[in-house]
Structure formats: C-alpha cells, structure tokens
Design a protein around this motif. Structure first.
Motif, PDB file in Angstrom:
ATOM      1  N   ILE A 128     -50.036  -8.575 -66.423  1.00  0.00           N
ATOM      2  CA  ILE A 128     -49.829  -9.976 -66.790  1.00  0.00           C
ATOM      3  C   ILE A 128     -48.672 -10.103 -67.783  1.00  0.00           C
ATOM      4  O   ILE A 128     -47.811 -10.984 -67.654  1.00  0.00           O
ATOM      5  CB  ILE A 128     -51.151 -10.572 -67.352  1.00  0.00           C
ATOM      6  N   ALA A 129     -48.621  -9.186 -68.752  1.00  0.00           N
ATOM      7  CA  ALA A 129     -47.524  -9.208 -69.722  1.00  0.00           C
ATOM      8  C   ALA A 129     -46.189  -8.904 -69.028  1.00  0.00           C
ATOM      9  O   ALA A 129     -45.137  -9.444 -69.410  1.00  0.00           O
ATOM     10  CB  ALA A 129     -47.791  -8.188 -70.823  1.00  0.00           C
ATOM     11  N   THR A 130     -46.230  -8.085 -67.993  1.00  0.00           N
ATOM     12  CA  THR A 130     -45.010  -7.735 -67.249  1.00  0.00           C
ATOM     13  C   THR A 130     -44.488  -8.952 -66.478  1.00  0.00           C
ATOM     14  O   THR A 130     -43.278  -9.207 -66.446  1.00  0.00           O
ATOM     15  CB  THR A 130     -45.290  -6.548 -66.295  1.00  0.00           C
ATOM     16  N   VAL A 131     -45.390  -9.707 -65.853  1.00  0.00           N
ATOM     17  CA  VAL A 131     -44.967 -10.926 -65.157  1.00  0.00           C
ATOM     18  C   VAL A 131     -44.340 -11.913 -66.155  1.00  0.00           C
ATOM     19  O   VAL A 131     -43.283 -12.494 -65.888  1.00  0.00           O
ATOM     20  CB  VAL A 131     -46.159 -11.601 -64.424  1.00  0.00           C
ATOM     21  N   ALA A 132     -44.976 -12.063 -67.329  1.00  0.00           N
ATOM     22  CA  ALA A 132     -44.442 -12.985 -68.341  1.00  0.00           C
ATOM     23  C   ALA A 132     -43.047 -12.542 -68.793  1.00  0.00           C
ATOM     24  O   ALA A 132     -42.143 -13.374 -68.977  1.00  0.00           O
ATOM     25  CB  ALA A 132     -45.395 -13.045 -69.537  1.00  0.00           C
ATOM     26  N   TRP A 133     -42.856 -11.241 -68.944  1.00  0.00           N
ATOM     27  CA  TRP A 133     -41.556 -10.719 -69.366  1.00  0.00           C
ATOM     28  C   TRP A 133     -40.495 -10.913 -68.268  1.00  0.00           C
ATOM     29  O   TRP A 133     -39.341 -11.241 -68.549  1.00  0.00           O
ATOM     30  CB  TRP A 133     -41.689  -9.244 -69.765  1.00  0.00           C
ATOM     31  N   ALA A 134     -40.884 -10.734 -67.035  1.00  0.00           N
ATOM     32  CA  ALA A 134     -39.957 -10.943 -65.911  1.00  0.00           C
ATOM     33  C   ALA A 134     -39.531 -12.416 -65.840  1.00  0.00           C
ATOM     34  O   ALA A 134     -38.376 -12.727 -65.508  1.00  0.00           O
ATOM     35  CB  ALA A 134     -40.611 -10.510 -64.593  1.00  0.00           C
ATOM     36  N   ARG A 135     -40.448 -13.316 -66.168  1.00  0.00           N
ATOM     37  CA  ARG A 135     -40.102 -14.749 -66.197  1.00  0.00           C
ATOM     38  C   ARG A 135     -39.064 -15.020 -67.275  1.00  0.00           C
ATOM     39  O   ARG A 135     -38.117 -15.777 -67.056  1.00  0.00           O
ATOM     40  CB  ARG A 135     -41.350 -15.595 -66.490  1.00  0.00           C
ATOM     41  N   LYS A 136     -39.243 -14.405 -68.452  1.00  0.00           N
ATOM     42  CA  LYS A 136     -38.271 -14.554 -69.542  1.00  0.00           C
ATOM     43  C   LYS A 136     -36.895 -14.054 -69.117  1.00  0.00           C
ATOM     44  O   LYS A 136     -35.864 -14.656 -69.416  1.00  0.00           O
ATOM     45  CB  LYS A 136     -38.731 -13.729 -70.752  1.00  0.00           C
ATOM     46  N   GLN A 137     -36.905 -12.905 -68.420  1.00  0.00           N
ATOM     47  CA  GLN A 137     -35.656 -12.295 -67.965  1.00  0.00           C
ATOM     48  C   GLN A 137     -34.958 -13.218 -66.953  1.00  0.00           C
ATOM     49  O   GLN A 137     -33.744 -13.403 -67.001  1.00  0.00           O
ATOM     50  CB  GLN A 137     -36.004 -10.954 -67.312  1.00  0.00           C
ATOM     51  N   TRP A 138     -35.743 -13.785 -66.047  1.00  0.00           N
ATOM     52  CA  TRP A 138     -35.213 -14.706 -65.033  1.00  0.00           C
ATOM     53  C   TRP A 138     -34.641 -15.957 -65.708  1.00  0.00           C
ATOM     54  O   TRP A 138     -33.557 -16.440 -65.371  1.00  0.00           O
ATOM     55  CB  TRP A 138     -36.331 -15.083 -64.061  1.00  0.00           C
TER      56      TRP A 138
END
Lengths: 214, 214
Positions: B65-75
């Motif tokens: 879940i934290a990885t998805v949130a981080w990928a959203r930030k990156q996007w």
C-alpha cells in the motif's frame, strides 16, 4: 499387445485431457498470471492425478509454453476467424475489433484477457515463455496490419493511412478496454473502445457507408 | 532522555530510509509486480537490516500500500506537475501526454511503468491493495478528464468533444506505449503513442496552431 482401437481410444482420451487442462490453464493464467500456474492446482481443480499431467508436460515452463499456444488458438477461433464472415477491407478490419470486444463481453475468461494479463507479467523476464508471447504479439499485430493494408489497396481507406500507426492504435484501444473494464467500469470500457476505433476508421474511410452508424 | 536535536536526526534518517526503500520498491514492482516485493529482498538490495524495515511496515500488505502511494507521488511529480508549465486548455492536455512519454523514455523505472505492471496483476484480486490502485486510477482519469473539460470550456476543443471518451483514448494510447515498447519496439511505441494522441486532438481542436506540427 494392445489392439489398435484401444490405443486410439487412449490417445483420444489423452488428447481430451490435454485440451481440458490447457483450457483451464488459460483461464487460471488470465487471473493469476503464468507464474501462478501449477500442475498441482490444475490437477486439483480438474479432479485428475498430478502424475497424469506430468505425462503431458515435464515441468512448469513446458506447461506455460503450451498454455500460450492454446491461448493463441482460442484468440484465433474467437477473434480472427469470425471476421472472415465480412468482406475484405475496412469492414473486416472493424469486424476483428468487434469480435475482440464480443470475446471480452462474453466473459469467456475469468480474468478478461489472457494476453493482457500475462504480457505485463513476462515482459521483463527473458526466456522461452516471453519469446512465445513476443511471437504471438507480432503475429497478431501483423494480422491487423495486413487487414489495414488490404483496406488501403482496395480503396476503403485513404492512401495516407499509416498501417503501422493504425495497427498500434487499434491494439492500444482494444487492450485499453480490458484495463478500464477490470478497474473502472466494464460497460463503459467496451462502448468507449468500440467508438474510439470507429472514430479513427471514419477519419480515414473513403465511403462512410462501409462502417456502422453508431 | 534523548536531546531533541538527536531525535530530529533520527526521524530524518528514518524518513530518508523510508523514501529510499519505497523508491526501490516501486522500481522492483515495475519489473516483478507487487507480489514479488519482499522486505527481505529490499533489505538485501539496499544493504539495510530487515528488522529496521519492519519498523516502517508491519507486513507485506502495508508495504504494498505504501508502494502504491509512493508511485502516485512519483507520477504526480513526473507527469502531472510538468504540464502546469503550459497554459490551461489543449496545450496543457497534450503536455501531460508528452510528460508521460518523457517519463517512459527516460527509463526511470526498470519495468517502464509501475501502474502498467501492477494493475493487470491485481485487477482480479479484491482487497486493500487493489482498492488503492482503483483510487489512483480514478484520480488520474479524473485529472485528465478535467483538463479535457477545461479545454472545451476555453474553446480550444469543439463542444462535441466527449470528455469521457477522450480520456479513455488518451489513457489507452499512453499505456499502449508501454506494452508495445516492452514486447515489440521501444522507439516506435513512443512515436506512435505521441502521433496517435496528436491526431485525436487535431480532429477536435478549434485552432490548429495550439498543437505542435509533427
């Protein structure tokens, strides 16, 4: 010695088992990917012995390769073949897209589309299974491209139509239906995908009556 | 008692470790999917202790879940933010697509795109991780749709432009670049995706000079 008729019977049963297992494997991989396949799970699901399955495929990679080949056959029968009912040219080209969407809409695979599920899984993993997927994708794109070229030669599409670009667009808008359907909205996805390809073809067609209205 | 300055230092180091691990996790998942993530592998890759990582995430699902949130930030930082350099309307809309392709072209993630890799993996697996992906996808599609609507309101696009359909097309043609790039041809994929969206916008734009020539 086993009499020939009995041998034929065994071979037939063997072939039927093989096809039943591969059909289940394509369905399973459309949900869990090719890495999620196992002879043990398939044997359990189908109520057959695991050792019986080892007679067909020595290991997981052999099973994965046979599964890709079976998915290609299924795609050929459901998406490619039905389009031949339409005359050559832009009508056949659009019929292929409609057959693809009908295949998705019918829910034949629990995961929607085998290729949409396993291509992203395997694309970064070199090897024999990925090679089969690349071959399958090139064959499919080559088929669509040929239909585009035929439509240009016949005069259905304007000469300026770019077969490579149009093939990319049709493939992206077709696969997009699956990704939108699985995470956002299934009915919208099929409708958008159909209209998007129709728009694209209408912009290139010489005689609008060759394409449906809606 | 630990003096406050030292506490801040620890918190900062903790935050830095957290960000380094999540950056590595997004990269790893872009290749192997979210199921392929493990705290053990990440600890090995980053040369930190596995127990240190457990201080940040109790289990694999929390890490996912934290990885998805981080990928959203990156996007957000790589694809959404750069587009604000362009004026509102069709120029900003096309700038988002170009920023996406530039993000792919730069090879920031070894698997090309986090979302293209993990959406097909998770779409059939209900749960908290899939819910995060659905939220991320709705947020992204909502953002593109808002840009389309702004372009219509400003008069950059004709009133007949359908925001939902155009959003679907831009998303499908953008994701299509990744799938084509990873299995067929990387340079073609980015070029086709750019031209396809440009074609689509040109068909709807009121003033062609708002879009690039080629």
């Amino acid at each position: 010695m086993t009499p020939p008729a009995q041998q034929d019977g065994r071979r037939l049963r063997g072939e039927r088992t093989r096809e039943a297992v591969l059909t289940a494997a394509v369905a399973m991989a459309s949900v869990d990917g090719l890495d999620g396949l196992s002879l043990g799970r398939l044997a359990d699901d189908l109520g057959v012995s695991k050792s019986g399955l080892f007679a067909h495929w020595r290991d997981k990679e052999e099973l994965q390769i046979a599964t890709v080949a079976w998915a290609r056959k299924q795609w050929q029968a459901n998406v490619v073949q039905p389009a031949y009912a339409q005359p050559e040219g832009v009508r056949r080209l659009f019929a292929v897209h409609e057959a693809r969407l009908a295949f998705y809409a019918a829910g034949i695979l629990p995961g929607g589309c085998f290729f949409a599920a396993v291509e992203p899984e395997l694309d970064d993993h070199p090897g024999a299974v990925r090679d089969c997927l690349v071959t399958a994708k090139r064959e499919w794109l080559g088929f669509v491209r040929t239909l585009v070229e035929e439509a240009v030669v016949l005069g259905d599409l304007v000469p300026a139509a770019d077969p490579d670009l149009l093939t990319f667009e049709i493939e992206a808008l077709g696969a997009g239906a699956i990704f939108h359907a699985r995470l956002v909205d299934r009915d919208d996805a099929l409708d958008f995908s159909r209209r998007a390809v129709l728009h694209r073809l209408r912009a290139l067609v010489t005689d609008p009556s060759l394409l449906p209205e809606g």
